[in-house]
Design an enzyme around this catalytic site. Structure first.
Site, PDB file in Angstrom:
ATOM      1  N   GLU A   1      -3.758  -9.726   3.400  1.00  0.00           N
ATOM      2  CA  GLU A   1      -4.398  -9.408   4.675  1.00  0.00           C
ATOM      3  C   GLU A   1      -5.536 -10.347   5.081  1.00  0.00           C
ATOM      4  O   GLU A   1      -5.643 -10.697   6.278  1.00  0.00           O
ATOM      5  CB  GLU A   1      -4.908  -7.953   4.661  1.00  0.00           C
TER       6      GLU A   1
ATOM      7  N   GLU B   1       0.823  -1.211   0.000  1.00  0.00           N
ATOM      8  CA  GLU B   1       0.000   0.000   0.000  1.00  0.00           C
ATOM      9  C   GLU B   1       0.856   1.261   0.000  1.00  0.00           C
ATOM     10  O   GLU B   1       0.470   2.276  -0.588  1.00  0.00           O
ATOM     11  CB  GLU B   1      -0.955  -0.034   1.191  1.00  0.00           C
TER      12      GLU B   1
END
Length: 282
Positions: free
Chosen positions: A136, A116
């Site tokens: 995740e 990210e």
């Protein structure tokens, strides 16, 4: 101008400040540069500098790793209030919104929060060892710091779903093929490539680059007004006149040089002795 390093050995970042760029090196190699709260706070401090004095930023890792993710030991103990505070999403949005371009040098792992951070940058250059993805859900959480929406903008919905919903980790060449990496270079050339890109950006008018980035990131409904206003500002700058004058002078100089070369060639041809049909020279 030589850079100055301002970081203690234990700092999560090593920051080198130059006249036209700032190099930010993640400095937690013992945990593969996992992004913890101290790293986030240090990034906020650097962002404040880059907002006050806009420069190109280069973000890189250390020991062959960009960032293997957020620090799970801290994430394990975070609850609802920390999630709503958007600890990582706020810093990645701030990096994305910096006035000048951000270049991520992505070697080795860029997973979870590390991915990210790379997605929030304007350019991403990798090496053959680059592995980028968002696993995740395997830890019972989502990629909540930008990947859930930035990734679709970067690579399209089908690929984004593979990465976000099916845990697909991309190798370097595949990431380049879909545009997630701008380039893939040998590890020894990674920083060279990053600085070459920074050199190119720094050769342009800084305000023009800043306003180009602002216009690019503006929502569709802001166009064409934002483009026209930005251009109106730039049309009145001294740098615009100086750069355009230099361009026109260079073009005229090329024209004069070409005309002179043609004239010289014509004169040389006139001086050459001509031979008649019998082979004698006139």
């Amino acid at each position: 101008m030589a850079g100055t390093t301002s970081a203690m050995e234990a700092s999560p970042l090593i920051v080198e400040r130059r006249s036209d760029r700032t190099i930010i090196r993640l400095n937690r190699p013992e945990v593969r540069n996992a992004i913890d709260l101290n790293t986030v706070e240090a990034l906020h401090a650097v962002c404040a500098e880059l907002e006050a004095e806009p420069k190109v930023a280069i973000i890189t890792g250390s020991d062959g790793v960009f960032a293997a993710g957020a620090d799970i030991s801290q994430m394990r103990n975070r609850g609802r209030e920390e999630a709503l505070a958007g600890i990582n999403s706020r810093i990645f949005s701030r990096i994305h919104d910096l006035p000048m371009p951000v270049i991520a040098l992505v070697e080795g792992y860029a997973l979870g929060g590390g991915a990210e951070l790379a997605f929030a940058s304007d350019f991403r250059i990798g090496t053959p060892s680059t592995k980028i993805g968002n696993p995740e859900p395997g830890l019972g959480i989502i990629a909540s710091a930008g990947a859930a929406w930035r990734l679709r903008e970067l690579v399209g919905e089908p690929r984004a779903k593979e990465i976000l919903l099916a845990g697909r980790t991309l190798q370097a060449e595949e990431a380049k093929a879909i545009g997630l990496l701008n380039d893939v270079v040998d590890p020894e050339d990674l920083e060279i490539a990053g600085h070459a890109l920074a050199d190119r950006i720094a050769s342009f008018a800084p305000l023009a680059v800043r306003l180009s980035k602002s216009a690019f990131q503006a929502p569709r409904e802001a166009h064409p007004l934002i483009d026209n206003v930005a251009q109106a500002v730039l049309f009145e700058t001294e740098e615009k006149y100086a750069r355009m004058d230099a361009f026109l002078e260079k073009r005229e100089a090329k024209k004069r040089a070409k005309a002179q070369a043609v004239a010289t060639e014509a004169m040389d041809q006139q001086r050459e002795p001509r031979t008649d049909e019998r082979g004698s020279t006139e």
